[in-house]
Design an enzyme around this catalytic site. Sequence first.
Site, mmCIF file in Angstrom:
data_model
loop_
_atom_site.group_PDB
_atom_site.id
_atom_site.type_symbol
_atom_site.label_atom_id
_atom_site.label_comp_id
_atom_site.label_asym_id
_atom_site.label_seq_id
_atom_site.Cartn_x
_atom_site.Cartn_y
_atom_site.Cartn_z
ATOM 1 N N TYR A 128 26.937 68.411 50.501
ATOM 2 C CA TYR A 128 26.454 68.791 51.716
ATOM 3 C C TYR A 128 25.555 70.071 51.799
ATOM 4 O O TYR A 128 25.977 70.947 51.374
ATOM 5 C CB TYR A 128 27.470 68.311 52.921
ATOM 6 N N ASP A 142 34.183 61.801 44.386
ATOM 7 C CA ASP A 142 34.720 60.439 44.935
ATOM 8 C C ASP A 142 35.639 60.054 43.740
ATOM 9 O O ASP A 142 36.599 59.084 44.383
ATOM 10 C CB ASP A 142 33.633 59.584 45.484
ATOM 11 N N TYR A 230 31.894 56.643 53.655
ATOM 12 C CA TYR A 230 30.793 56.055 52.996
ATOM 13 C C TYR A 230 31.363 54.770 52.064
ATOM 14 O O TYR A 230 32.357 54.752 51.712
ATOM 15 C CB TYR A 230 30.298 57.146 51.825
ATOM 16 N N HIS A 285 22.191 65.621 51.989
ATOM 17 C CA HIS A 285 23.147 65.822 50.972
ATOM 18 C C HIS A 285 22.759 64.879 49.803
ATOM 19 O O HIS A 285 21.786 64.119 50.011
ATOM 20 C CB HIS A 285 24.492 65.195 51.465
ATOM 21 N N HIS A 287 23.966 62.076 46.738
ATOM 22 C CA HIS A 287 24.993 61.161 46.078
ATOM 23 C C HIS A 287 24.606 60.877 44.722
ATOM 24 O O HIS A 287 23.632 60.386 44.229
ATOM 25 C CB HIS A 287 25.046 59.942 46.528
ATOM 26 N N HIS A 446 19.606 62.259 49.723
ATOM 27 C CA HIS A 446 19.695 61.522 50.990
ATOM 28 C C HIS A 446 19.393 62.418 52.235
ATOM 29 O O HIS A 446 20.171 63.274 52.573
ATOM 30 C CB HIS A 446 20.921 61.084 51.253
#
Length: 496
Positions: A128, A142, A230, A285, A287, A446
């Site tokens: 972020y 993740d 998410y 942020h 991904h 994003h």
Amino acid sequence: MCSYLDGTVNLYMRPEEGVTVAVDLDEMRIVGFVDRVTVPVPKPNGTDYSGLQKRVGPALKRIGLVQPDGPSFAVDGHMIRWANWEFHLSFDVRAGPIISLSLIYDAEQQEFRQVMYRGFISELFVPYMDLTEEWYYRTFFDAGEYGFGLYAVQLEPLRDCPENAAFMDAYIAGQDRKPIKMSNVFRVFERYAGDIRWHHTELGIPGKVIREVRPEVNLVVRMVSTVGNYDYIVDWEFKQSGSIKATVGLTGLLEVRGSNYTHNDQIADEEYGVLLAENTLSAPHDHFLIFHLDLDIDSDSNSFVKFVFRQTPVTDRRSPRKSYWSVVSETAKTKSDTKIKLGSEQVELLVVNPGKKTKVGNRVGYRLIPGSITQPLLSDDDYAQIRRAFTKYNVWVTPYNTSEKWAGGLYTDQSNGEDTLATWTQRNRAMENKDIVLWYTLGFPHAPYQEDFPLMLTLSSGFELRPANFFESNPVLRVIPPGVVEWPNCSIPSVI
Ligand SMILES: [Cu+2]
């Protein structure tokens, strides 16, 4: 981190900014507490996405996909067979779905041929862009920190999937070493969405019209992982044409920060994020997902080839044209050749089998068609960037090494970036005519918009692995298309 649930189920939209509690999970005891609340908790208005909410607008009529004769695929343990494909589907607590041992039947050569030995999501990285006390460290891995498979959710018949889907369970090892069953984490189904596989209408022959078209029907393996706020929808799709396509859809809830702002005009220049609703700031942020793609094109002796599309000026009088472009092939000899930033030049990236050629002499291969070519925007010395150095290039190629599975390192949690794809590739290993691994980084920068509030609509991207001189000719020209299901009414009513 704390949230306020009063008035909504959307806890991510009601952060109690500034309240953090440190918990010893072995002792189950609060060992620290910080309360530096300076901003209001966002209001619950408009944050609820649950089914209890009033629905508005005209309803669409019933819709569905019907296969009256059942599906055309078969599941035998973890082997899946469909049309001309055969592959193994397994579940990994860290990676989620792993596709391996994929073979395609070549009708002309009358044999199964190797395509992909193994393919999976090696790591995800979500940093972020907010440097405040409670946010600067939010740089999530993740897979390595959370477990992309561990957070796979149970898929619901008729909601997460069309009616023709089959479900598969998975097992993970519990903390007490006993197996834990995870029900319905995969769904396997044939997808027909009215798309065209190939088409031609020939009007140039006097006195007749030739019209040929084939529908696109593919096989999809789906898993959904909900990592905190998410949700990631992962589809591995197999096409009779020989393509393997992976698509990742991002949806779910944004992480937002409480704020004093109620209007964009109040926001100072140095603020992190976009105002999505009153008192609700959302920071930009990334991904990033990196795929480990161990292709074995007709054997494990493969090479990586770059086709560069080059412009050539025409300076003589051979043509009225002033330029043209042509394709120049470059084969990677060492690993240093094979960190590729896409976008600056027009290239196509292939894995070929140098020992096998088509009848007319082209090397058999597969090419990568990337869906995104995102570049990281953090500096090389930023801790977040050091740890996720695998995002620096869109494509990497390495010789196969059994220990090189996790692009962010085997022990990602609290890692310092010493064991990553970026460090492995400093050794300049030979990789021509070897078992090689293609790594593709799929990036989603994003920047939030108001339509992401209170829940984000699915945003998808991915890549395709497509045969490139692998077959002698169009492999689906003579494929038998599926039969037609009688449709009761094809007319369009003038009044709904
Ligand atoms: Cu996002």
